[in-house]
Enzyme design. Structure first.
Site, PDB file in Angstrom:
ATOM      1  N   LYS B  79     -14.683  -0.315  -0.998  1.00 28.05           N
ATOM      2  CA  LYS B  79     -13.902  -0.341  -1.968  1.00 28.05           C
ATOM      3  C   LYS B  79     -14.559  -0.271  -3.357  1.00 28.05           C
ATOM      4  CE  LYS B  79      -9.610  -2.549  -3.541  1.00 28.05           C
ATOM      5  NZ  LYS B  79      -8.674  -3.793  -3.180  1.00 28.05           N
ATOM      6  N   SER B 154      -3.838  -2.973  -2.196  1.00 28.12           N
ATOM      7  CA  SER B 154      -4.646  -1.987  -3.200  1.00 28.12           C
ATOM      8  C   SER B 154      -5.575  -1.382  -2.533  1.00 28.12           C
ATOM      9  CB  SER B 154      -4.803  -2.564  -4.435  1.00 28.12           C
ATOM     10  OG  SER B 154      -5.787  -3.654  -4.106  1.00 28.12           O
ATOM     11  N   SER B 178      -3.719  -7.539  -0.598  1.00 30.16           N
ATOM     12  CA  SER B 178      -4.471  -5.986  -0.536  1.00 30.16           C
ATOM     13  C   SER B 178      -5.470  -5.641   0.410  1.00 30.16           C
ATOM     14  CB  SER B 178      -5.252  -5.942  -1.845  1.00 30.16           C
ATOM     15  OG  SER B 178      -4.365  -5.899  -2.790  1.00 30.16           O
TER      16      SER B 178
END
Lengths: 100, 484, 498
Positions: B79, B154, B178
């Site tokens: 990420k 997210s 997330s």
């Protein structure tokens, strides 16, 4: 207790957070943030006088490290990422106002 | 191509045994990326060249009889809020403006040390604030199962990368769901570990007392493998747990005989889509069939979890994001004074959702409001911890949906921020309590889109949680192969 | 221990009274000092960068002290040790404590928040005793991180006229203890004595090298005034930019008079921060802010609570060196003087020498006088106390004049030899009294007019002629006469002649 969030309230926190908002944004954010705070009013309304706050989900204490020098960053690598450099220092525009 | 195994466990074994090269494995995945990345947009940056160098090195080590480690040759996507030295790390925000960190996050070093091949930085909601990846400054990621729908957020990019076959493993971060929510929406496994189990050093902070890094994978065993590689004490993180990580991979097949599993009543009714509920009940049945006991348990404070979270998380974020001020790194929009420069930079650099949360958080902490908002929320947190503790006296694990619905269409929830926040209602309580939780895919919903079921465990209960996850996984109905 | 006076009542001790020329009211000053000290650790508070003054800019930095995204703080063990030593030396209780974020934007703050301690600091409720006996309360002494340094460039070089600034983060993250004193100080000299005493404690415990000129000791003064007899506190101003003890004293005095002037003309004192301008000898108001800062303190989530166990606190107490107040008391008792009179010897680290010399039979008064006037030199601490006692003995026996003793003493410091040997080598002997009488006979006979003037003149004329005769005797004896003895002989003669 919480009053409904006002436009002035939003303008104030925007200033504290170094954000500038247009008039239209001020209106929109006041509406949106107000809605979130209204939603959170259930929490504000609870009587939790006898409840202690939990700042941390874990029960750690006394995490310490020895006073031993370790490697520093290479100054060139750091300054290469800086927006503005002079004399091996970070350059910033005029600072008005003092250190609080 | 077909000689390249599909799972990380199999890849690592095959690479270590010299049956397949790390280069071959990488190239196979890069080919899939070539095919589908334009549609999916899982990545902010694909690191093909760097990955090839790393893969070549793994192959060299194997050739001289060295063991590159438990992740030998496995491609891993990261990420883009994880610092990678010398490689732009953006948090999907304009305000980082191509900043190259001068250091690696601890988890990144551990992946590399375990022989993993870092091959890309994945897209996210800006500063990890969102549940759909629509808040990225670089455009959304699309759900590989249905390109008209969101992958969740997210960590949408990391979930999509695994779901689309771009990498068998990826890392995300989970503050209010997330990792788990996008895992559910994309049909992959996603794990939020116990708070403090995985070092946060090098994770660009959103909410410090809630953030945790965790794995995405297509199988439960693969997530166990990655979590074992990244977890464990880090002296650079003061909130890092001292105890060594419990063994996971080796206990996966111990089953669930005698385990007591509780369905969380507050999360099994109103507000949850019926097809999602149905899948959760079926997963419960699968656990019973394997020897577990099922019951129902109330965790009342979870009803306040959403409110408490949307006071605590933005408050911490408002402070964590103050450093993005145009002085030392990232974007600078010039002005005559430093204060004006700070303001111009942050106004130009942050997106709407980030600004909303910064202001909300600043308000919750401000003089006159601290007690009513932030202070209260910290007390609600105490109630949640207590309610979970009570539940775990009667049960070993809890079961609930991960997300109230399957993947929704782009734009469906962007008009009203509050409607977006409601996506997190099932996942937030675990973050507030610091407990581990994971999402396991369990078949399709009514529309054929993936549904994830969520297992929750007490702090440091990963081993039990993974055992149950393995049982649930084995009983999961298949999704249709072809994505729409 | 009995509870320290924690209210705002005046403490016994000297007060500095400003008497108004216009109204005749008598005002007193109330001062509370905030002192920041840099701790003498090898590394910074939350990272392992060197804690070193004077390095090339931005070379002692890392992701943590630069506040780079993803960085996290880890508390330095030695910081806690030194903070506890300092706290216990100030008689504070060591409490479980937490860290807090103080949020504000300023370019020398890498994270745009400062990690400090707010509602639960490590050290609380202590005091320190000044040499004059005043007890000044210490409200708290907490740990916090230092900021980087801005250098103002362009314009006039002072911040208000600058075109831009340059920032060096070497100092960012250096560990500080902030000591918040209660408003028990009533006199500029007391303020200076407080800082001196604090400095001595910091040096004795090894907590800091406490150099105001290097910034490892920084003092801000909260100053207010009130009419003598009032118990309420007046509005206070915080005075900053005090770079020396002299500035501290001058600034307090200036600020007190400024506030009295304001109040006497019916105006109010505005609560504000003011800066001391050393060149102009006045304080000036700081830039007024549009709105007061709201620091939005909350507990630092990246750190965990600090709970020093009783064994650690006990170890700190057991290792505590003898502090200046105790040393003063001890020497005072040995020498039969007040603690205030023993202060200089202690501050020069010569109390051990003095006590030993007194123990070897030396006259306490003479010994302390030498310490005060003649031993502010390197190497004084190495003096043999028996030699010092012997020197003083020679003086009191009349074998050395004070002037001669001073020279001998300097030589003793330089060479370590016995005073008698040195005196002999230097050819010193005080003249005995009968020889002196003989010299005096000749001089008096040779200056009859001056002698009459000395015997019969008024005080002023006599003093002048006394100097005349002493000078003549000194010249005649080539300095070997003891001036005091000559004066005594002159007086005897005069009185006897009447």
């Amino acid at each position: 207790m919480s009053e409904r969030l006002t436009r002035d309230g939003v303008a104030h926190v925007a200033r504290l957070a170094r954000l500038s908002l247009t008039e239209a944004e001020l209106d929109t954010y006041t509406e949106q943030l107000g809605a979130v705070l209204d939603f959170a009013a259930d929490v504000a309304a609870l009587d939790l006088a006898d409840v202690a706050p939990t700042s941390h989900p874990i029960e750690l204490a006394n995490v310490l490290r020895p006073d031993v020098v370790g490697p520093c960053l290479d100054r060139a690598e750091v300054l290469a990422e800086a927006p503005s450099v002079e004399d091996d220092r970070f350059r910033v525009p005029a600072i008005l106002g003092e250190e609080p | 191509m077909t000689s390249v195994p599909a799972t990380a466990v199999a890849i690592a074994a095959a690479v270590r045994a010299g049956e397949v090269s790390a280069r071959e494995v990488l190239d196979a995945h890069l080919a899939v990326i070539d095919e589908r990345e334009t549609d999916v947009h899982a990545f902010n940056l694909v690191l093909a060249d760097e990955a090839r160098v790393a893969a070549t090195e793994v192959d060299r080590r194997v050739s001289v009889g060295e063991d590159p480690g438990p992740l030998a040759g496995v491609p891993v996507a990261l990420k883009d809020n994880l610092c990678t030295r010398g490689i732009p790390t953006t948090c999907s925000s304009r305000i980082l403006d191509g900043w190259r960190p001068p250091y690696d996050a601890t988890v990144v070093s551990r992946v590399v040390a375990a022989g993993g091949i870092v091959m890309g930085k994945t897209n996210l909601d800006e500063f990890a604030m969102g549940s759909s990846t629509e808040n990225s400054a670089f455009g959304p990621t699309r759900n590989p199962r249905d390109l008209d729908r969101v992958p969740g957020g997210s960590s949408g990019g990391s979930a999509a990368a695994v779901a689309a076959g771009f990498a068998p493993l990826s890392l995300g971060s989970d503050t209010g769901g997330s990792i788990r929510q996008p895992a559910a929406l994309c049909g992959v496994v996603g794990v939020k570990p116990t708070y403090g189990l995985v070092s946060r050093y090098g994770l660009m902070a959103f909410a410090s007392s809630l953030d945790q890094i965790g794995p995405f994978s297509t199988t439960v065993a693969d997530s166990a493998l990655l979590l074992e590689a990244i977890g464990g004490h880090d002296p650079r993180d003061s909130t890092s747990i001292a105890e060594p990580l419990a063994a996971l991979t080796s206990v996966l097949d111990r089953g669930v005989a005698g385990l007591r599993v509780g369905l969380v009543s507050e999360l099994m009714g109103e507000g949850i889509a019926p097809d999602v509920l149905a899948r959760v009940h079926e997963a419960a049945a699968a656990l019973v069939a394997a020897g577990a006991e099922i019951g129902e348990v109330s965790v009342p404070a979870t009803s306040y979890g959403l409110s408490a979270y949307y006071l605590i998380a933005p408050a911490e974020a408002s402070s964590n994001l103050a450093r993005y001020d145009g002085v030392r790194f990232g974007l600078r929009v010039d002005a005559a004074t430093t204060a004006e420069m700070n303001e111009a930079t942050r106004t130009a650099g942050f997106g709407d959702e980030v600004k909303r949360r910064i202001m909300l958080g600043t308000y919750a902490l401000s003089a006159g409001y601290y007690d009513a908002y932030y202070g209260q929320a910290l007390k609600v947190r105490t109630l949640i911890v207590r309610d979970f503790a009570a539940a775990y006296e009667r049960f070993d694990l809890l079961l609930a949906p991960t997300s109230p619905t399957t993947a929704f269409r782009f734009g469906a929830k962007t008009a009203d921020p509050l409607s977006m926040y409601l996506n997190d209602v099932c996942t937030i309580p675990s973050n507030l309590a610091g407990h581990p939780a994971m999402s396991v895919p369990f078949g399709p919903g009514a529309d054929g889109l993936p549904v994830g079921v969520q297992l929750l465990a007490p702090a440091l209960g990963e081993a039990t949680m993974f055992r149950a996850a393995a049982v649930v996984e084995a009983a999961a109905p298949a999704l249709t192969e072809v994505a729409r | 221990m009995t509870a320290v006076n924690l209210t705002h009542e005046p403490i016994e001790g000297e007060h500095f009274h400003v008497t108004s020329a216009t109204t005749g009211d008598v005002w007193e000053i109330v001062v509370g000092l905030e002192v920041h000290c840099e701790l003498a650790t090898a590394t910074k508070l939350f990272c392992s960068c060197p804690n070193h003054f004077g390095s090339e800019p931005n070379t002692n930095v890392c992701p943590v002290c630069l506040g780079l995204p993803g960085s996290l703080p880890v508390l330095n063990h030695q910081v806690v040790e030194l903070a506890m030593r300092l706290g216990r030396a100030l008689r504070c209780s060591v409490e479980p404590s937490v860290f807090a974020r103080k949020n504000y934007f300023y370019p020398d703050m890498p994270k745009d928040y400062q990690v400090s301690q707010f509602d639960r600091p490590i050290n609380v409720d202590g005091w320190l005793d000044l040499p004059d006996g005043t007890r000044v309360g210490v409200e708290r002494a907490h740990i916090e991180e230092d900021t980087g340094k801005n250098t103002h460039a362009g314009g006039s070089g002072r911040i208000h006229g600058a075109d831009y600034s340059l920032v060096d983060y070497n100092r960012a993250g250096v560990p500080l203890v902030e000591i918040v004193g209660r408003p028990h100080i009533r006199h500029p000299d007391q303020a200076k004595a407080y800082v001196d005493e604090l400095r001595a404690i910091l040096l004795a415990t090894g907590a800091s090298d406490a150099k105001m000129e290097e910034g490892s000791l920084r003092v801000d003064a909260n100053v207010s005034v009130r009419r003598v007899g009032d118990t309420a506190l007046g509005t206070r101003c915080e005075v900053k930019n005090l770079n020396s003890l002299r500035s501290l004293g001058r600034a307090i005095e200036y600020e007190a008079r400024r506030q009295v002037d304001l109040l006497e003309t019916g105006e109010r004192v505005k609560q504000e921060t003011r800066h001391w301008d050393e060149g102009a000898g006045r304080t000036r108001p700081g830039r007024s802010k549009e709105e007061a800062e709201d620091y939005r303190y909350f507990q630092e989530p990246d750190l965990v609570p600090l709970v020093p166990g009783p064994e650690w606190i006990a170890a700190v107490d057991a290792a505590m060196p003898e502090l200046p107040a105790a040393r003063r008391a001890r020497l005072a008792e040995t020498a039969g003087v007040t603690p205030a009179e023993a202060a200089i010897a202690v501050s020069r680290d010569l109390d051990g020498l003095a006590a030993a010399a007194i123990g070897a039979g030396g006259d306490p008064g003479r010994i302390l006088t030498h310490v005060e006037h003649n031993l502010a030199v390197d190497g004084a601490g190495n003096l043999d106390p028996i030699h010092l006692a012997a020197l003083v003995g020679l003086e009191l026996d009349g074998k050395l004049t004070a002037t001669q003793a001073k020279s001998v003493l300097a030589e003793m410091v330089a060479t370590g030899e016995h005073p008698e040997a040195i005196a002999e080598a230097m050819g010193f002997e005080a003249m005995d009294t009968s020889a002196l009488e003989g010299v005096l006979d000749g001089i008096v006979a040779g200056c009859p007019d001056e002698w009459v003037g000395y015997c019969e003149g008024d005080d002023k004329r006599r003093a002048k002629l006394q100097g005349f005769f002493v000078g003549k005797v000194m010249k005649a004896t080539k300095g070997q006469a003891d001036g005091k003895v000559v004066t005594a002989l002159l007086e005897q003669r005069r009185v006897g002649a009447i």
